[in-house]
Enzyme design. Structure first.
Site, PDB file in Angstrom:
ATOM      1  N   LYS A 186    -108.507 -32.067  18.940  1.00 46.93           N
ATOM      2  CA  LYS A 186    -107.792 -33.170  18.424  1.00 46.93           C
ATOM      3  C   LYS A 186    -108.894 -34.346  18.305  1.00 46.93           C
ATOM      4  CE  LYS A 186    -103.238 -32.063  20.279  1.00 46.93           C
ATOM      5  NZ  LYS A 186    -102.166 -32.240  21.350  1.00 46.93           N
ATOM      6  N   ARG A 187    -110.085 -34.397  19.050  1.00 46.10           N
ATOM      7  CA  ARG A 187    -110.884 -35.762  18.962  1.00 46.10           C
ATOM      8  C   ARG A 187    -111.417 -35.936  17.744  1.00 46.10           C
ATOM      9  NH1 ARG A 187    -116.025 -34.762  20.154  1.00 46.10           N
ATOM     10  NH2 ARG A 187    -116.591 -32.588  21.012  1.00 46.10           N
TER      11      ARG A 187
END
Length: 511
Positions: A278-279
């Site tokens: 997700k980062r």
């Protein structure tokens, strides 16, 4: 064993009745049928986590292409044994992502959770044949084994203390787990299409649990039974499952079942070389849809993350179905390059049919239209105008979001809101731009036909008569008709708006 296995899909204790996993019986064809025909059968078997991870999307694509390339089938199995996460919404999100990418499957989706009785039946067979055993080791004993292994700098392994023990010694009132009898010496060999021959010492695999003490099947058991019963001939999945391949091969062999051919594909990494997460930004297929990527562009981009055919970059789906092979998948991880995806998407947008692009925009409009600004203004007339404007719009666009943003002028209502730079162009030199527009309006009003060629001719003739450069006329027209300093070709804009709307917008800004 019967060749028709009834699958009942349950969510909790209540039959799970949805359009995807029905409560009706689903018949699985007999594995002997597949063995006789040697038809390629692949499967995509995701866990429902609420969205289709982009790595999972590529795995599904590889399975889908391999099946199509070999005249086979791809089946869909939802590995929904984690009841806390396996909701109807999560399953629907997975199916929605696959459908958007155009990756269809054969038959009805299969619920792994709904097959628990079948999984337990296989364990009973293994017990009866001496290939599995009941283990009564307590949690405290297991913790001691782990501590001892750490002290001796060994990987934690179950020591097999109940493997050959007399069941009469079983403690009363203790529910056992069921463990497979892994061979105590030698190696388990996985002949992987992508990774090559991979050897695992059996001493490192230990006797894995098949059934928990509450009678629920483990993932390892369920996968093997389902793959066998579904007639899977080829397993294509991420290389993080490579160790699982060895453990699962032992279960296949204990049941005297053929082990499917396996291809473990490298993972997708982010631009920084770390596992995609997700980062790094969006990782779900639905997020890429909302960002305006075309499914055909996503398919092309994803297949090139690990698979190659010479130096070619762009492939139609038909070409991929003809050319795709598992042997052409590389061993090294691929890096997700957002700029490259955007450029590829721009290529597909420029090549796409204009009406197809409008249809794709309508599909994602609910996801990108904050405040329903476009939706409230969408009419059949404006949809036709949007199609007409596409040739100019798509030359600059890399996503569908770019397209709809570029078409905002079509949906704007008079008087148009002006960008600061646009207003500056009209107001510069004591309103020279507004004065040009005012003197041009009668020329345009006199036109009997309104199309790109006629509008351009009239504007150019006016420019020459006034001794002006074209930019001194075209830029005020652009800002007055769109409220912006950039747009498709100014004559395309005028033609798409139509005579009445175009002249009215010019009159709003005339000096």
């Amino acid at each position: 064993m019967s060749c028709m296995i009834a699958i009942l899909c349950y969510m909790g204790n209540v039959p799970f009745c949805s359009q995807f996993l029905t409560a009706a019986s689903v018949a699985l064809p007999c594995p002997r049928f597949f063995a006789m025909t040697k038809q390629v059968i692949t499967r995509f078997a995701p866990s429902p986590t609420g969205f289709l991870h982009i790595g999972g999307a590529r795995t599904a694509l590889f399975n889908w292409l391999y099946a199509r390339a070999n005249g086979g089938k791809m089946l869909l199995r939802i590995e929904d044994t984690d009841r806390a996460r396996s909701t109807t919404e999560a399953v629907e999100a997975l199916v929605d992502g696959l459908s958007w990418l155009g990756l269809d499957w054969d038959g009805e989706p299969i619920s792994q959770f709904g097959r628990a009785d079948r999984h337990r039946e296989v364990v009973e067979t293994l017990l009866a044949n001496g290939k599995a055993y009941r283990c009564y080791a307590s949690q405290e004993e297991l913790a001691e084994m782990r501590e001892k292994a750490r002290a001796e700098k060994r990987p934690p392994r179950y020591d097999g203390r109940w493997r050959d023990r007399d069941p009469a010694e079983a403690p009363k009132g203790v529910a056992p787990v069921i463990r497979i009898k892994t061979p105590m010496d030698g190696e388990t060999v996985v002949n992987d299409v992508v990774q090559g021959e991979v050897r695992f010492p059996n001493a490192d695999l230990d006797d894995l649990v098949l059934l928990r003490s509450d009678g629920t099947p483990t993932y390892m058991l369920a996968v093997v039974v389902d793959d066998h019963d579904m007639g899977i001939t080829d397993i294509v999945r991420g290389d993080d499952h490579l160790t699982n391949a060895a453990r699962q091969s032992i279960i296949f062999q204990a049941m005297d079942w053929d082990v499917p051919r396996m291809a473990h594909i490298p993972l997708i990494y982010g631009p920084d070389g770390a596992k995609l997460s997700k980062r790094h930004g969006a990782i779900g297929a639905e997020a890429y849809r909302a960002m305006g990527y075309l499914p055909e562009a996503m398919r092309n981009y994803l297949v090139r993350l690990g698979w190659a055919h010479g130096d070619d970059e762009f492939f139609t789906t038909e070409e991929l179905e003809r050319l795709f092979t598992l042997e052409a998948i590389g061993k090294s991880p691929s890096r997700f390059d957002f700029a490259k995806l955007e450029n590829m998407n721009g290529h597909y947008i420029r090549a796409a049919d204009d009406h197809h692009l409008v249809a794709q925009i309508k599909t994602i409009l609910p996801e990108i239209d904050g405040g329903n600004w476009f939706s409230e203004r969408w009419t059949e007339q404006r949809e036709e105008q949007l199609s007409s404007a596409m040739p100019g719009l798509k030359e600059r666009a890399k996503t569908l979001v770019d397209l709809i943003d570029g078409a905002r002028f079509l949906f704007a209502e008079r008087p148009l809101p002006m960008e600061e730079k646009a207003a500056g162009i009209l107001d510069a030199d004591n309103g020279a731009g507004r004065a040009v527009i005012a003197s041009l309006i009668p020329v345009l009003e006199a036109l009997e036909s309104w199309n790109v060629a006629d509008v351009e001719t009239a504007v150019r003739e006016y420019t020459e008569q006034q001794g002006l450069k074209l930019g001194k006329v075209a830029q005020p027209i652009r800002t007055a008709t769109t409220g912006r300093t950039t747009s498709p070709g100014v004559f395309d804009v005028m033609a798409v708006l139509g005579k009445d709307e175009c002249v009215s917008r010019l009159r709003d800004q005339a000096g």
